[in-house]
Structure formats: structure tokens, C-alpha cells
Design a protein around this motif. Structure first.
Motif, PDB file in Angstrom:
ATOM      1  N   GLU A  51      -6.922   3.433  -3.622  1.00 49.80           N
ATOM      2  CA  GLU A  51      -6.496   2.948  -4.948  1.00 49.80           C
ATOM      3  C   GLU A  51      -6.415   1.329  -5.187  1.00 49.80           C
ATOM      4  O   GLU A  51      -6.605   0.495  -4.171  1.00 49.80           O
ATOM      5  N   ARG A  58      -0.398  -3.526  -4.304  1.00 48.52           N
ATOM      6  CA  ARG A  58      -0.434  -2.042  -3.576  1.00 48.52           C
ATOM      7  C   ARG A  58       0.379  -0.880  -4.053  1.00 48.52           C
ATOM      8  O   ARG A  58       1.497  -0.979  -4.455  1.00 48.52           O
ATOM      9  N   ARG A  59      -0.346   0.024  -4.385  1.00 46.35           N
ATOM     10  CA  ARG A  59       0.268   1.019  -5.077  1.00 46.35           C
ATOM     11  C   ARG A  59       1.053   2.064  -4.044  1.00 46.35           C
ATOM     12  O   ARG A  59       0.756   2.411  -2.828  1.00 46.35           O
ATOM     13  N   PRO A  60       2.260   2.362  -4.346  1.00 50.36           N
ATOM     14  CA  PRO A  60       3.057   3.202  -3.458  1.00 50.36           C
ATOM     15  C   PRO A  60       2.472   4.700  -3.289  1.00 50.36           C
ATOM     16  O   PRO A  60       1.964   5.139  -4.392  1.00 50.36           O
ATOM     17  N   ALA A  61       2.901   5.457  -2.124  1.00 46.12           N
ATOM     18  CA  ALA A  61       2.504   6.769  -2.229  1.00 46.12           C
ATOM     19  C   ALA A  61       3.007   7.653  -3.253  1.00 46.12           C
ATOM     20  O   ALA A  61       4.410   7.183  -3.502  1.00 46.12           O
ATOM     21  N   ASP A  70       8.294   2.076  -8.347  1.00 47.79           N
ATOM     22  CA  ASP A  70       7.273   1.391  -8.077  1.00 47.79           C
ATOM     23  C   ASP A  70       7.712  -0.227  -7.921  1.00 47.79           C
ATOM     24  O   ASP A  70       8.304  -0.695  -8.737  1.00 47.79           O
ATOM     25  N   HIS A 151       3.498  -4.004   3.718  1.00 48.12           N
ATOM     26  CA  HIS A 151       2.745  -2.639   3.409  1.00 48.12           C
ATOM     27  C   HIS A 151       3.318  -1.425   3.740  1.00 48.12           C
ATOM     28  O   HIS A 151       3.509  -0.568   2.975  1.00 48.12           O
ATOM     29  N   SER A 155       4.576   0.626   0.116  1.00 46.27           N
ATOM     30  CA  SER A 155       3.769   1.950  -0.222  1.00 46.27           C
ATOM     31  C   SER A 155       4.352   3.266   0.654  1.00 46.27           C
ATOM     32  O   SER A 155       4.007   4.159   0.061  1.00 46.27           O
ATOM     33  N   GLU A 156       4.971   2.829   1.815  1.00 47.69           N
ATOM     34  CA  GLU A 156       5.433   4.242   2.442  1.00 47.69           C
ATOM     35  C   GLU A 156       6.842   4.132   2.628  1.00 47.69           C
ATOM     36  O   GLU A 156       7.721   5.281   2.897  1.00 47.69           O
TER      37      GLU A 156
END
Length: 503
Positions: A51, A58-61, A70, A151, A155-156
Motif C-alpha cells: 500500500e 502506513r495504512r492499517p490492515a 486510521d 509499525h 498497522s496491526e
């Protein structure tokens, strides 16, 4: 290189030709792509991640975004505007080298298929690496960088551990500690190698940046409520454990006798960031050694122009300044290209962007005065390391082995990082010295009578691991998909300069 599926055919490489090719989908690359595509130029933006957004946006899942939201929605909005403007966005594309013509970039897509990338203008927005310095035990599982912990959290929504110590230097440590606290982690403390938060005359300059002061106060307040201590002037001495880190010893910088040990199951250590310049160096752009950071930094003007005509370096790759600075640099590079294409932006937009960049530069200078110089930290923390400290984790090379080679009388002087690399294999692993190069150079410099001008290993092809089949397929006749604006001016890229670093 990796040998997976090396014997499977990859087919002829695709060649993509656009008005503007941008490498890196973080704040700088996205800002440039939005303006250039909106102005009608054909733009391709490539990024190795699934992404766009880079580390900062950084885009989250999807599952995380649905449940937790977000963490930086402005990043998602920027990505949407870039796509809406018509920029071609190629994610999962890894640029690994420069072709023999000195201007065509070699890449592989997510399936390992080779792709050649060309642009009349080339913008390098490859971001930064986290600056890591070795210490005894840093190779243990559970030892990571603050960026990796952030991260996982962003994102997670996953904590890196249950009981974590955050250490290193730089303003990034506090938001990482706050993110961990928000996840329910017990942060045993933040060890800052400098003393940036102590009152002193140099800190008065922060009064000119009230928004940043409020942000800092917010972090400090959140950590105070969670009873997280901030130890200024302290660094990690060693980490210990069997199958993973279980304890960390922290001491005052320059006074290892005053040490305290804490039980943890994870340790996050980082000393800020340094520009990711491999691609710019392979393209033959002039670089200089920054006296404050010790980093090899591309020589650019405020518009991002380099010594190579038509090649721009922007964002963190041009020097560490944070996401707002990266966006301003991306905007100014886009404006410069539009002026060269006869499509100048509104004068007020140009003046506003220039003023924003100058204001951000003043804050970056202030930060540099408050936090310790990375070059000084490296010189003070690395040379005293015990001989059995692992310096190159990829090839398991110790400080003792590096000192032995650097001090050998029969080696023709001056000994440099390349000689040490050849004799010890330090820097030959998958990371190609991106993590250990600074420490290797510091050890070489510390050996009596030996000097080196190089602070990093030279950039080599491939700059990222790639499937062997992709390398073989680059020799076949390429399929071309040119797409430039009608009546476009000739290529802005000047001829390639001789590159000693290219094989």
C-alpha cells in the motif's frame, strides 16, 4: 539475490515510460505525484510496499481500520487524491538497480516479473532507514527498532511485547512509547541518550513553534500518567537472554558503572533516521558527508534538483526533516518540473511552499541543537564496544574481527570500509551493510593510525534482494508501454556520470 523459482520463465520485461517517474510512495512522493498528475503530466509512482503511504502514512490492515480506525487519516486522503488525479500507482514494485544506460531503473513486480522504468524526469523519494548502533545482545530476538514497534502498533494494532524498554535518541521515541502505552504495554522506561528536555537557553527557540510544543507536552503528559520514566543522558549497555531478550542494562552515557538492569520481553532501540541514498548514488548524483550526522547525503537545492539534470531527490532521502518537510520538498519539486514544462503554478502557491519549507528548516535546526549529533553519538558509543559484540548480524562478524583487519600493518593504507568488507564479509549479508555500515566505519576510524573518508558501504546492484530469474530476464527484449504527454519536451535527464560504484 534469491534463488526461488530461478528456473521459471519470467518473460520479456515490460518497459514503462512516463513524463515523471517517482520512486517512493511516502509523504514526499505522494505530494509530488498529486500536483504533477493534476497538471496533466503522465506520472507513475512505484513503491515496494503493498500500500502507498510510506512509513509515516502506513495504512492499517482492513480489519484494524474497521475496528480501531486510521491512525493518520490524512495519509489515506492524500493517497485517494493521488489516484483521483490520474497517477499510475504501482505497489509491490521493488527498484533494485540502474541499467547500463545510467537512466533506466530496473525493478521487479510482486510476482517477480522484471520491469524497466523510465521517466523524462526522475524523482527519488525513497525515505530513510532507522539508525541503529550495535551493543552486546542486539542480535537477540525481541530486540527491534522503535519504527518496527510503531509499525506493529499502527498497522496491526499489535504490541511488540508486554514489558518493553524504549531507548536511543530523537523525538521519535516519545510517540512510540505512547503508542505502546495505548496498547496496554508496560513501558518500563524511555532511555534518551541526550538531554533534550532539560531547560537551557537553546530550548527557548521552541517557543517559536507552539504546535510542536503542544505535541511534545501531550506525549510527556501521557507518559507521566502511565508512570513511564524518561531517563535523559542514558543508553543501553547490553541486552541478555537465552532464546530472546529477557533483561536490559541501561547506564549513564560515559559512566557504565552507574548501570541499572530491567526485566523485559522486548527492547526498542533507535537513534533517529538516516537518508536512504542507495539509488541516488547509483544514478551518479553528487553526495556529501553531513558534518552533524555523518551521513552521505545527496547534494540538492531547495527544489530537490541534484547534480544530475532531471533527477530530483526529495523527502527524507534528501535529509532528515520529518513528514511535513518531506511534503514541502515534494511540492517544490513538482512546482519546479511544472515550470520547466511551461505549466507554472500560481505564484502564491509557490511562495507559500517556499516559506513553509524555510520555517520547517528552522525547526529541524532547533531539533539538531537539542538532541545529540548522530555523528558524535556513533563516535562515543561504538569504539568502546567489547570485542565479542556482534557488529554485522547478517554475517556474524564481531568488533574484534573488524579491529584486527583495520589494524593489520600489511594492509596498504588507508584502510577503509571496503577493505574490511572484503576481509571479514561485514556488510555482505541481505541488508548489504545498511544496518552495520555506520558502526564498521566508526570502528575503522577508531583504530590508531587508520582513517577512512567513507561512512557507508558503496551502493551495489542489486540494492534489494530479487529473484534470480528476474535478473536473467532483464537481458531479453523488453515490451514497451510508453505514455508521455503529446508534444512533450525531450528528456530532461542528462547523461549519466561515470559511476565507480556500479559493477
Amino acid at each position: 539475490m534469491t534463488a526461488d523459482h530461478w528456473n521459471e520463465p519470467s518473460g520479456a520485461p515490460e518497459t514503462v515510460t512516463r513524463d515523471v517517474l517517482i520512486v517512493g510512495g511516502g509523504p514526499a512522493g505522494l505530494s509530488a505525484a498529486e500536483r504533477l498528475a493534476a497538471a496533466g503530466l503522465t506520472v507513475t509512482l512505484v513503491d515496494e510496499q503493498p500500500e502507498l503511504g510510506g512509513q509515516y502514512y502506513r495504512r492499517p490492515a482492513p480489519a484494524v481500520a474497521e475496528r480501531w480506525g486510521d491512525h493518520r487519516p490524512e495519509g489515506g486522503a492524500l493517497v485517494e487524491r493521488v489516484r483521483a488525479a490520474g497517477a499510475e500507482c504501482r505497489t509491490r514494485h521493488t527498484v533494485w538497480g540502474v541499467d547500463d544506460d545510467g537512466r533506466t531503473l530496473l525493478a521487479v513486480d510482486g510476482e517477480g516479473r522484471p520491469v524497466r522504468l523510465r521517466g523524462r524526469y526522475l524523482i527519488i523519494a525513497t525515505g530513510a532507514y532507522e539508525r541503529v548502533l550495535p551493543f552486546p545482545g542486539w542480535q537477540l530476538p525481541g530486540v527491534a527498532t522503535p519504527g518496527f514497534a510503531q509499525h506493529l502498533a499502527a498497522s496491526e494494532h499489535t504490541p511488540i511485547g508486554e514489558r518493553v524498554l524504549v531507548a536511543g535518541s530523537g523525538p521519535f521515541l516519545l510517540p512510540v512509547a505512547c503508542s505502546l502505552v495505548d496498547l496496554g504495554v508496560t513501558v518500563v522506561g524511555v532511555a534518551e541518550a541526550g538531554t533534550p528536555y532539560r531547560p537551557r537557553p537553546a530550548a527557548l527557540g521552541a517557543l517559536r513553534h507552539p504546535a510542536r510544543l503542544r505535541e511534545l507536552a501531550g506525549y510527556v503528559t501521557r507518559l507521566a500518567r502511565a508512570r513511564v520514566p524518561i531517563w535523559q543522558g542514558h543508553s543501553v549497555v547490553r541486552a541478555e537472554g537465552t532464546d530472546r531478550v529477557s533483561s536490559v542494562t541501561v547506564a549513564a552515557v560515559g559512566d557504565p558503572a552507574a548501570a541499572r538492569t530491567f526485566l523485559v520481553d522486548a527492547l526498542c532501540v533507535g537513534y533517529g533516521f538516516r537518508p536512504q541514498t542507495d539509488l541516488a548514488r547509483m544514478l551518479g548524483c553528487d553526495v556529501r558527508t553531513d558534518a552533524v550526522t555523518g551521513d552521505a547525503t545527496p547534494v540538492t537545492d531547495p527544489r530537490g534538483r541534484t547534480s544530475r539534470p532531471g533527477v530530483y531527490v526529495i523527502g527524507e532521502a534528501a535529509g532528515i526533516g520529518g513528514a511535513p518537510t518531506a511534503r514541502a520538498r515534494g511540492l517544490l519539486a513538482a512546482f519546479d518540473i511544472l515550470i520547466r514544462e511551461g505549466r507554472p503554478p500560481a505564484r502564491r502557491d509557490l511562495l507559500r511552499a517556499g516559506a513553509a519549507l524555510r520555517g520547517l528548516a528552522r525547526f529541524t535546526e532547533l531539533t539538531g541543537r537539542l538532541f545529540p549529533s548522530p555523528a558524535r553519538l556513533t563516535s562515543s558509543l561504538v569504539p568502546p564496544l567489547p570485542g565479542d559484540t556482534m557488529i554485522c548480524r547478517c554475517e556474524a562478524v564481531t568488533a574484534r574481527e573488524i579491529r584486527a583487519v583495520a589494524g593489520e600493518a600489511e594492509v596498504p593504507a588507508p584502510v577503509d570500509v571496503n577493505a574490511v568488507k572484503a576481509r571479514t564479509r561485514a556488510g555482505m549479508g541481505p541488508c548489504q551493510g545498511r544496518e552495520c555500515g555506520v558502526a564498521v566505519a566508526a570502528l575503522v576510524r577508531s583504530v590508531a593510525g587508520r582513517t577512512t573518508d567513507a561512512n557507508v558501504f558503496p551502493a551495489r546492484t542489486p540494492i534489494r534482494p530479487i529473484p534470480l530469474r528476474a535478473l536473467l530476464a532483464t537481458e531479453t527484449t523488453p515490451e514497451t508501454t510508453p505514455k508521455t504527454t503529446p508534444g512533450a519536451s525531450p528528456d530532461a535527464l542528462g547523461p549519466a556520470t561515470p559511476q565507480e560504484e556500479r559493477p
